[in-house]
Design a protein around this motif. Structure first.
Motif, PDB file in Angstrom:
ATOM      1  N   SER A   1      -5.323   6.717   3.672  1.00  0.00           N
ATOM      2  CA  SER A   1      -4.446   5.576   3.432  1.00  0.00           C
ATOM      3  C   SER A   1      -4.847   4.382   4.296  1.00  0.00           C
TER       4      SER A   1
ATOM      5  N   ASP B   1       1.029   4.459  -2.611  1.00  0.00           N
ATOM      6  CA  ASP B   1       0.863   5.833  -2.151  1.00  0.00           C
ATOM      7  C   ASP B   1       2.049   6.700  -2.552  1.00  0.00           C
TER       8      ASP B   1
ATOM      9  N   TYR C   1       1.753   9.278   4.416  1.00  0.00           N
ATOM     10  CA  TYR C   1       1.891   7.896   3.959  1.00  0.00           C
ATOM     11  C   TYR C   1       3.081   7.212   4.639  1.00  0.00           C
TER      12      TYR C   1
ATOM     13  N   SER D   1       0.831  -1.202   0.000  1.00  0.00           N
ATOM     14  CA  SER D   1       0.000   0.000   0.000  1.00  0.00           C
ATOM     15  C   SER D   1       0.868   1.255   0.000  1.00  0.00           C
ATOM     16  N   TYR D   2       1.960   1.220   0.768  1.00  0.00           N
ATOM     17  CA  TYR D   2       2.860   2.377   0.850  1.00  0.00           C
ATOM     18  C   TYR D   2       3.497   2.675  -0.507  1.00  0.00           C
TER      19      TYR D   2
END
Length: 530
Positions: free
Chosen positions: A412, A204, A351, A200-201
């Motif tokens: 996020s 982002d 993030y 996910s990071y």
């Protein structure tokens, strides 16, 4: 690409009516003679903070017998009429679609209409493409979305007609949601549980890099069509990635396509040089495991209905507040590009903050904390606006940056948390319907931001911040009712979701307590990690 709206729609443009008989009229003063003509033709009006400016929509109706004052202005009772040509301040941007299509005065509502059409496209994409992704696969929808995006991006870059332009923006809205949601869910399903936050990071960070690229392009080109053309050209590079990205083995397994799932996993083994201890034979799955399911099925079970509504509420509030704060970038004092770069940096910091703490503190604690953080910043700005001198406006600016940090972190987190709460069979459609609710929230934020125009006085000025702050705090409180997912095996089916979050399972009482083993995320699935 949808953040381009900051440089196209929501910048406060200085404009005035054009002098009818002046063929090369410009917003910038060309000398004393030009200034005299402007004073004789364009009336002065009082705007915000009691500042005077030339009218954007009216010109004087004068004749040869009209007398003028020492300031070369006609009498105050001189009648006016609507103008049909305008000149614009080009000191920040050379041109935008607003200046090209003259979306001012009576056509100013066209800006809001274009925004609404764009976000209706995002809502359509979230709903339709999310459902199609669960039915036909993540990769197929990603390919379709990319094709739509390339076509819409190049179309909008060369658009000269308002109708054609907003039609292209609708297509881009549909494709943006399809691309992002499919990529996000695919990324979550391609990695082991301990790497979900890292995946996910990375997504982002790619978004933040795109923001910096956009800011640089806007600073260099200062033209909306060139910005769109360059961004559209970069989109073509996505087709290279589509040859590399595999279909999700989790989705393949949920559809009973075990041979294809094994092929993907074997490819991982070859690339990583590590054995994936996976058995995806059909003997380990019941008929219920491969039956198609709908996200609507979650609404037929009380505790899942409550869970789904709480997820939707958080999406609505988070995107509403996030878009509301971003909407104000073009209206902030100071340099537009510096403000945009700072806001983008706040997103990157948020993030990174989530990446470092999400696995350590868990989803629930961090989401509650960031929502309270954002809500507190918004509420504090109310006191600054009411009781502090206007010379201390910088405090409000700093609080806006803090609020942006908190709400970006919340966005996020809710994306990761929602993807983990929805079972595999309805995960993409669950994220899709959540996005639909979220985009409904984004549609309300411009109207909330404009409440000061309808509610006069200091109360109307601070009312948007009160709403954004209060909603953030309420959403944070309701998220306490959702189960933690950090480090846990994700549910595959709706019945798995019923059992998810409970301390004990009781198989003897009801079918609703039946727990199906989530082979896609069990400990010995890929690398032995939980």
């Amino acid at each position: 690409m949808h953040i381009v709206f900051v440089f196209r729609y929501h910048i406060f443009f200085y404009t005035r009516c054009s002098i009818p008989f002046f063929t090369n009229d410009t917003f910038e003063t060309q000398g004393r003679r030009h200034e005299v003509f402007v004073n004789k033709t364009i009336p002065m009006v009082v705007e915000g903070d009691d500042m005077s400016a030339y009218s954007q929509c009216e010109i004087y109706k004068t004749s040869l017998n009209t007398s003028y004052s020492a300031l070369n202005m006609p009498p105050s009772n001189t009648s006016t009429e609507q103008c049909n040509k305008w000149v614009y301040d080009s000191s920040v941007l050379k041109d935008t679609f607003i200046t090209q299509a003259n979306l001012v005065c009576k056509r100013v509502i066209a800006r809001a209409n274009a925004n609404m059409i764009y976000f209706s496209g995002k809502m359509t994409g979230a709903l339709v493409l999310g459902l199609l992704s669960d039915r036909f696969g993540r990769k197929k929808v990603l390919i379709i979305s990319t094709l739509m995006h390339v076509g819409g991006a190049f179309g909008s870059a060369f658009a000269t007609d308002y109708i054609f332009f907003v039609a292209m923006r609708f297509i881009i809205g549909v494709s943006c949601t399809g691309m992002y949601s499919s990529s996000f869910v695919l990324g979550m399903e391609l990695v082991i549980p301990s790497k979900r936050v890292a995946a996910s990071y990375m997504l982002d960070m790619a978004w933040c890099v795109g923001l910096y690229i956009l800011c640089f392009l806007a600073f260099v080109t200062r033209s909306w069509d060139m910005i769109l053309l360059v961004m559209a050209s970069l989109t073509v590079l996505l087709f290279v990635c589509l040859w590399i990205i595999p279909e999700s083995p989790r989705w393949l397994k949920s559809k009973g396509r075990f041979i294809e799932a094994n092929a993907v996993i074997l490819k991982w083994e070859t690339i990583n040089g590590k054995k994936a201890l996976t058995d995806t034979s059909s003997s380990k799955n019941t008929k219920d495991d491969i039956e198609p399911e709908s996200v609507l099925k979650m609404c037929t079970i009380p505790n899942l209905l409550i869970r789904t509504l709480l997820i939707y509420l958080n999406w609505f509030v988070i995107i509403m507040v996030n878009f509301g704060i971003s909407l104000n970038v073009g209206n902030m004092d100071g340099d537009l590009f510096v403000n945009f770069a700072i806001i983008s940096s706040m997103e990157m910091l948020a993030y990174t903050f989530c990446f470092l703490l999400l696995n350590k503190t868990g989803r629930k604690r961090l989401l509650v904390g960031t929502l309270f953080f954002c809500g507190g910043a918004c509420i504090l700005s109310v006191f600054v606006m009411l009781f502090f001198d206007k010379s201390l406006y910088w405090i409000t600016l700093v609080l806006s940056y803090i609020g942006k940090f908190g709400i970006t972190a919340s966005h996020s987190i809710i994306y990761v948390w929602s993807a983990e709460l929805f079972p595999t069979k309805v995960r993409n459609s669950g994220i899709g319907t959540s996005s639909v609710v979220g985009f409904a929230g984004s549609m309300t934020s411009p109207y909330i931001s404009d409440l000061g125009k309808y509610v006069h006085g200091s109360f109307g000025e601070v009312l948007p911040q009160v709403i954004f702050g209060a909603c953030s705090v309420i959403a944070g409180m309701t998220s306490l009712l959702l189960p933690e997912t950090n480090g846990k095996a994700l549910p595959e089916t709706v019945f798995d979701a019923v059992q998810f979050g409970k301390k004990k399972a009781d198989d003897r009482n009801s079918r609703l307590n039946c727990f199906y083993t989530n082979d896609a995320f069990n400990k010995d699935e890929l690398t032995g990690e939980v």
